[in-house]
Design a protein around this motif. Sequence first.
Motif, short mmCIF file in Angstrom:
data_model
loop_
_atom_site.label_atom_id
_atom_site.label_comp_id
_atom_site.label_asym_id
_atom_site.label_seq_id
_atom_site.Cartn_x
_atom_site.Cartn_y
_atom_site.Cartn_z
N ASP A 1 -8.43 -1.60 1.04
CA ASP A 1 -7.15 -1.48 1.84
C ASP A 1 -7.76 -0.73 3.16
N GLU B 1 -1.94 -7.77 3.31
CA GLU B 1 -1.39 -6.76 2.76
C GLU B 1 -0.18 -6.86 1.69
N ASP C 1 6.72 -1.82 3.12
CA ASP C 1 5.55 -0.95 3.55
C ASP C 1 5.82 0.21 4.36
MG MG Z 1 -1.15 0.45 4.32
#
Ligand code: MG
Length: 547
Positions: free
Chosen positions: A7, A149, A172
Amino acid sequence: MSTYGIDLGTTYSCIARLDANGNPEVIRNNEDNSNTLASVVFFENENNVIVGQAAKENIETDGNRVVQFVKREIGKADGRTYDFDGKSYTPVEISALILARLKNIVESQGGTIDNVVITVPAYFGLEERSATKQAGELAGLNVLSLINEPTAAALSYCARQFQEDRTILVYDLGGGTFDVTVIKMSMTPNDQSGDVQKITVLATGGDDKLGGKDWDDRLFNYILTACCDENGLTTEEIEAETRQDIRSKVEEAKRKLSQKETTKVRIDVNGERTEVVITRKDFERLTADKVGQTMNFVESTLEKVPDVQIDTVLLVGGSTYMPMIKKAVEEKFPGKVQQHDPDQAVAKGAAIYASMLGVSVEGVSSDTVDSEKKSDGEPVEDKRAELAAKFTVEDQTPRSFGPGVVDTKGNKNTYILENFIKIGEKMPAVASRTYYPIEDNQERVRLRAFENMSTEDALIPSVDEEGNPQPTDPAHGVKLLGELVVNLPPNTPKTTKIEVTFKVDASGVHVEAVNTATGDKFETFLRTASDIDIDKSAVHQLRISSD
Ligand code: MG
Ligand code: ADP
């Protein structure tokens, strides 16, 4: 074991893999005593570049040698660079430094790392994607693939709690960005392995300038004001060292308030020790409007999919540790909110995806985990093969794509972008249309390929004072990707059909033009935009109708 998920975050990055039992685990950043790595780079001097928490400590005192939020710049058209000690670094190179540091974390713990999957925001266009891939390659990693993501977060959630058809809203809230994504998980029959779970993105929204940093800034100002009041100083009288002292304590104080009702920070105010007490209540009052802003984006994203019922809401991103976030989201979606390691879920999902690809690329038995066995002696690969068989991630076009052509029909002589591949289509997406030269005896055509964020069939790009289309148009996310020059033989009549085909897949855009009169074929593969001179003459273009 050499396959990892990364990530690469705006403020924090994280690296994970599947452990010997096939469960995702994060590789800890021991140096910073954290599961994540601050995506901050400090160019201390010619010979020393620091990535992580130590780099962050220099933001207030040596800010012009610190690079942060580089993810906002990657793949952007303006091509900004960062110059230190006579060297110039591109956003791709800065990102590569962060990725190399993650690689180093794995290696310093005795691991080897070859294949990776890197995550990108669902709204990243082609160029941002290929720049991210390039950064991985520059860091010496073999990038198997990129994954969105929110899809990675959903994958990590579903791997622990497998469920049937579900619509998931991923909320998020990271350090610098807020992303809302509506994802559909559906069971689809598969001949080889029974039913598989298909993951599709339905809608995205959010703000790339809204995140934990806004909460930090509010707290920073609150503490700064308290320090001034306590010592009878104005904010201008506060020294840079004091500011850095506050800055480096703000984030920790914020994190403490996620656990406790009250926290205390001790600041050295121009040499005077000052104590500031902050309550969670005060902090929530200071930032209530920010929470409201995120909920407005949730609303506007839901409006894009009016027929959809949300079954589950996933809280992702380090900022969702703040109780005020969970409270607000739960109020809107009672009983539907789930939160599991929000700052690691994306990396873990990427690790799962990487292993799925590892299985299908390398074949189950040849994968490198072979030496590791589960405690009961069952090989690890079984679990990974099981995962691979359970999910398919449907890749969708991140943008709309098409050529710029002259509309001689409806909108007389207007230069328009014809979107014949639309945002959200299943990849690989292929579409063709027929066009014509502007006039008789035209020698060549400059066929421009654009990406944009519009879902309309056609779009009029913004133009300069002379009426020439601009290579970028932020309002619609319009970006010129490249140009294909199509040479026409002498005496080509303007009734000659030129068949134009766009093919978009995960690796880029393939553009092809065929002169149907001669069979001449011209093609190009566009991964990143090079510097393209916009040719201003209309005779070099194509038009829509044959009249
Ligand atoms: Mg992030
Ligand atoms: P990114 O934005 O790079 O995706 P993350 O999802 O890891 O990064 O989110 C980072 C943000 O989360 C930072 O602003 C950080 O301060 C914040 N954060 C992390 N842990 C906590 C916590 N316990 N309480 C409040 N905020 C937190």
